[in-house]
Design an enzyme around this catalytic site. Structure first.
Site, PDB file in Angstrom:
ATOM      1  N   ASP A 139       0.962  -1.353  -0.142  1.00  0.00           N
ATOM      2  CA  ASP A 139      -0.003   0.168  -0.303  1.00  0.00           C
ATOM      3  C   ASP A 139       0.608   1.112   0.183  1.00  0.00           C
ATOM      4  OD1 ASP A 139       0.801   0.267   2.772  1.00  0.00           O
ATOM      5  OD2 ASP A 139      -1.153  -0.883   3.374  1.00  0.00           O
TER       6      ASP A 139
ATOM      7  N   GLU B 212       7.531  15.005   8.144  1.00  0.00           N
ATOM      8  CA  GLU B 212       6.881  14.216   8.417  1.00  0.00           C
ATOM      9  C   GLU B 212       5.906  14.474   8.481  1.00  0.00           C
ATOM     10  OE1 GLU B 212       7.484  10.042   8.944  1.00  0.00           O
ATOM     11  OE2 GLU B 212       7.785   9.496   6.966  1.00  0.00           O
TER      12      GLU B 212
ATOM     13  N   GLU C  50       3.482   2.195   2.201  1.00  0.00           N
ATOM     14  CA  GLU C  50       4.901   0.629   2.537  1.00  0.00           C
ATOM     15  C   GLU C  50       4.199  -0.752   3.036  1.00  0.00           C
ATOM     16  OE1 GLU C  50       7.760   2.724  -0.269  1.00  0.00           O
ATOM     17  OE2 GLU C  50       8.044   3.162   1.464  1.00  0.00           O
TER      18      GLU C  50
HETATM   19  C1  BGC Z   1       5.703   6.786   3.231  1.00  0.00           C
HETATM   20  C2  BGC Z   1       5.014   6.241   1.999  1.00  0.00           C
HETATM   21  C3  BGC Z   1       6.473   7.727   1.435  1.00  0.00           C
HETATM   22  C4  BGC Z   1       7.720   7.457   1.892  1.00  0.00           C
HETATM   23  C5  BGC Z   1       8.781   8.360   0.978  1.00  0.00           C
HETATM   24  C6  BGC Z   1       7.290   6.544   3.842  1.00  0.00           C
HETATM   25  O1  BGC Z   1       7.211   5.839   4.803  1.00  0.00           O
HETATM   26  O2  BGC Z   1       4.869   5.241   4.126  1.00  0.00           O
HETATM   27  O3  BGC Z   1       4.208   6.626   1.727  1.00  0.00           O
HETATM   28  O4  BGC Z   1       5.711   7.625  -0.145  1.00  0.00           O
HETATM   29  O5  BGC Z   1       7.896   6.922   3.460  1.00  0.00           O
HETATM   30  O6  BGC Z   1       8.642   9.963   1.466  1.00  0.00           O
END
Ligand code: BGC
Length: 380
Positions: free
Chosen positions: A162, A336, A165
């Protein structure tokens, strides 16, 4: 709107764009030194909403070249599948690449097979063309668009990771909404007469994906996060996970597989608000999230604001925008996630030990803030 943070966000995105056009997910977080098609497509979209067409166009061209570099995999995968042979983890197109467009092999446990970014880039490209009027790019990217369509046509019913990930054993409602949007976007590009692709019925495929979701991913009147793939010769296959995931907002905005005021969407958003939105705070990914303790994600919070704009609840969208602005650090960076009210705080320290502090800045967080700000200002 905080003009300072808006400008800083555009600068942060531009500074995160490589000479090849790719965007690094986070410039200082060691694990995110790559370009994900998912993050990158939203970042390019943010730049389009800001009128920064050159940056967006450089990204789309990078995607095109990267996909063509590995396009041989699509035909090979098709042959293997039709011969009933299993597919290895690297037999499919990857979800992230080095900034110059190579596959990443540093961690061979990484879940490379994630189809959502392939739908998202087609959606973002179509939107780019409509905003910028650069129809010429479609001619240039004809081959990678076609490769992507063939890839999605081949893989959309295969279980894959998903957007967080995780859960490679399931089909994911979010991911399928990107596939719907990708097919729909291709249909529009083809109908515009500026893109000629034969033998792929993109509009028909979009309808099939939507119907599949209606039949499979709606439970108690709302969408589920994931569900089991159909087994051969079985139709009563789809018993999904009941938990809601904030990524389901995308089904309405931007992908419009269901309109924002569709009863299914209203019920889904209600569940997200009840389970994952901290009042006067941010939005969590899903209840069981333990990544860095499961904090509030800036990009998902912006996404909820974007949804509120789509149903014309501007006050709520504004309040969310202000909360995001209050989360920027002294550098003007958006991380994030914010960990002060983590769902599972005991899981925070182990992740810091493993990968260092939370990714900051996260380019995708800045992008979603830009998208939200422009949505509020432009009323869409
Ligand atoms: C997230 C992803 C994202 C990636 C890079 C991961 O921890 O689950 O959705 O694409 O980080 O930002």
């Amino acid at each position: 709107m905080d003009q300072g943070l808006y400008k800083k966000s555009i600068q942060t995105i531009l500074a995160s764009q490589s000479e090849w056009g790719s965007y690094v997910a986070s410039p200082f977080f060691p694990t995110y030194q790559y370009c994900w098609l998912r993050d990158g497509s939203y970042i390019a979209h943010a730049m389009d909403t800001a009128g920064e067409y050159e940056s967006a166009s450089a990204f789309f061209n990078w995607v095109g070249q990267t996909i063509q570099r590995f396009s041989y995999k699509v035909e090979e995968a098709r042959l293997r599948l039709s011969a009933g042979l299993p597919l290895g983890k690297d037999d499919l197109l990857h979800t992230r690449f080095t900034l110059d467009g190579e596959e990443v092999y540093i961690d061979n446990t990484w879940g490379n097979f994630q189809i959502d970014g392939y739908g998202t880039w087609l959606w973002a490209l179509n939107d780019h063309v409509k905003r910028s009027g650069d129809y010429g790019i479609l001619q240039k990217l004809k081959d990678p668009i076609e490769t992507t369509l063939r890839y999605l046509e081949l893989t959309w019913k295969l279980p894959n990771y998903d957007c967080w990930e995780e859960h490679p054993e399931y089909l994911h409602t979010y991911s399928l909404s990107t596939v719907f949007a990708g097919f729909h976007a291709a249909g529009e590009m083809i109908r515009s007469g500026k893109l000629e692709i034969k033998n792929i019925a993109a509009d028909v495929l979009a309808k099939e994906v939507r119907k599949f979701i209606l039949d499979s991913a709606v439970k108690n009147g709302r969408l589920v996060k994931y569900f089991c793939p159909p087994s051969v010769n079985s139709v009563s296959h789809l018993i999904g996970n009941d938990g809601v995931d904030a990524s389901l907002m995308a089904v309405a905005i931007p992908y419009q597989m269901f309109l924002p005021d569709d009863p299914i969407m209203l019920a889904t958003i209600k569940a997200i608000e009840e389970d994952l939105f901290r009042i006067d705070g941010g939005v969590y990914r899903y209840k069981a999230d333990v990544y860095y303790g499961g904090g509030e994600w800036i990009l998902l919070t912006a996404w909820l604001g974007w949804y509120y704009v789509s149903i014309k609840q501007f006050d709520k969208a504004q309040a969310i925008c202000q909360w995001i602005e209050s989360q920027a650090d002294e550098n003007g960076w958006l991380a994030e996630q914010v960990s002060d009210h983590a769902l599972h705080p005991e899981h925070y320290a182990p992740w810091v030990k493993k990968w260092g502090p939370v990714a900051n800045p996260l380019t995708w967080s800045h992008a979603m803030y830009v998208i939200l700000t422009n949505a509020i200002n432009q009323g869409l």
